[in-house]
Design an enzyme around this catalytic site. Sequence first.
Site, PDB file in Angstrom:
ATOM      1  N   ASP A   1      25.942   1.365 -27.863  1.00 46.06           N
ATOM      2  CA  ASP A   1      26.538   2.408 -27.020  1.00 46.06           C
ATOM      3  C   ASP A   1      27.527   1.746 -26.066  1.00 46.06           C
ATOM      4  O   ASP A   1      27.138   0.957 -25.206  1.00 46.06           O
ATOM      5  CB  ASP A   1      25.433   3.128 -26.241  1.00 46.06           C
ATOM      6  CG  ASP A   1      25.962   4.243 -25.339  1.00 46.06           C
ATOM      7  OD1 ASP A   1      27.200   4.402 -25.239  1.00 46.06           O
ATOM      8  OD2 ASP A   1      25.140   4.944 -24.728  1.00 46.06           O
TER       9      ASP A   1
ATOM     10  N   ASP B   1      31.956   6.531 -29.229  1.00 45.73           N
ATOM     11  CA  ASP B   1      31.469   5.348 -28.512  1.00 45.73           C
ATOM     12  C   ASP B   1      30.035   4.964 -28.843  1.00 45.73           C
ATOM     13  O   ASP B   1      29.420   4.192 -28.123  1.00 45.73           O
ATOM     14  CB  ASP B   1      31.599   5.569 -27.000  1.00 45.73           C
ATOM     15  CG  ASP B   1      30.841   6.796 -26.518  1.00 45.73           C
ATOM     16  OD1 ASP B   1      30.308   7.541 -27.372  1.00 45.73           O
ATOM     17  OD2 ASP B   1      30.789   7.019 -25.302  1.00 45.73           O
ATOM     18  N   GLU B   2      29.496   5.466 -29.956  1.00 42.84           N
ATOM     19  CA  GLU B   2      28.119   5.150 -30.326  1.00 42.84           C
ATOM     20  C   GLU B   2      28.018   4.922 -31.836  1.00 42.84           C
ATOM     21  O   GLU B   2      28.629   5.656 -32.614  1.00 42.84           O
ATOM     22  CB  GLU B   2      27.170   6.297 -29.956  1.00 42.84           C
ATOM     23  CG  GLU B   2      27.042   6.566 -28.477  1.00 42.84           C
ATOM     24  CD  GLU B   2      26.108   7.731 -28.197  1.00 42.84           C
ATOM     25  OE1 GLU B   2      25.497   7.753 -27.125  1.00 42.84           O
ATOM     26  OE2 GLU B   2      25.992   8.628 -29.070  1.00 42.84           O
TER      27      GLU B   2
END
Length: 489
Positions: A9, A104-105
């Site tokens: 993350d 973003d993960e």
Amino acid sequence: MTLRCLFVDFNSYFASVEQYDEPALLGRPVAVVPVMSATTCAIAASYEAKAFGVKTGTPVWEALERCPDIVLREARPARYIAMHHRLMAAIEECIPLGKAESIDEVPCWLIGRERERVHAEAIASRIKQRLIDEGFSPAIRCSIGIAPNRFLAKTASDMRKPDGLTVLEDSDLPNALHALELRDFCGVGPAVEQRLLRAGIHTSEQLCAASRAQLRAAWGSIEGERYWLQLRGHELPGRTERRASLGHSHVLGPELRTFEGARAVLFKLLAKAAMRLRHERYLAGGLSIRMRFVGMDKRFERDLTFAPLDDTPTLLRLLGDELASLETAILRRRWNVKRHPPLSVAVTLTQLEPMGSITQELMESRGRAKAISATLDSINRRYGNNALYFGAMQEALEQDAAPMRIPFATIPEVGLEEDVGARTKPADSAEELWLERERQFKVMAEEAHRKAREQPERVRAATKPFGVGGWARNPVVEPEAPGTTGSLF
């Protein structure tokens, strides 16, 4: 139970990219906003800004009040996507990737000896070192969670930020989860939290101790049982969900807060949605149109149903027919556009059916409309989105309205989203809006606007001394009009 998932993350991703591109921003509070306006909200904040209480959804005027030195940057979707691919490539040097869950993960799956704690932690350390070696860190950092399943690994990645590493083994469960709040768990939003509270579950310890039947009753479906299993480390197969709708929304910039501007943006949004519909090989049997106004709770709403179709000309004609009632309202003085200009617009294609599952009409006119749509798609895919477009979209294109979006759950395809020749405006351009990355941000922006109307003096006090990234005009706040929520016109 062995470790199966390593979840990466990236911390405060959008703000971190801005700090990476502009090293002078390192160590300074930064917020990313959809438009340089005091009455919108932050869609991302650096950890330096978070220290002042600025977070996602904080109104800009309030962010300036809390942190006068905060630096505001207008969001740059194409840049964030490009960085996403570079970061994924860096991770893949250390471990094969799973399917990215958002911009973003990303989950990564452990196999063989990688499932032993010492080896899993070594992989996590290599990922962090890779970011340093390639120059991404210290601006761009990541928190990593390692656990028996994706659900717990994602939860673990949130437990220590920024730049953290948290491992949850079977022996750590459930005690390691007891310090969390209910909202810290994946899948527990406001609605689910209320269900849990009504079921007598107020703490994480109570959630972990609840029986399978209790959680099924709390959720009101089998999802409660799935949650019970995931809390105990079981990796469940993903649920195949059929897409029910597809659409776009946009908060209008001041230069487009007219009937003509809103109409042009709606046409552009619908044309974009129709292109995506064909790309994903669906037909739509319904169309929902929404428009909200400054200073009014009432809104314009239309919900249409029709024989399943996918061609742009027919959909635009249906949209135009419905918007004609707004023109009539202006002429009959039932809508004062200057007093209550349009604030946001949205179109959604509903009742989706897979292409080929329905026998379509054989009318000649429909055949021409489908041929036009196919030609549009072909030209725009070759030369860039909206290289060829319908004239009704002209004003929206001139103002670069409704640009590429950044959703939470998917990485958008640039060819379907970004307009050919789209302009990159300087950070102090006060009039340009960026379509928020998901409906969630649209709601946040509207909420921030509502708060600004309720506290105009605080808005002026917060923004007058500082401006917003060079934008120094005081916001114009419309008075609240009486009325109840419902459909307008």
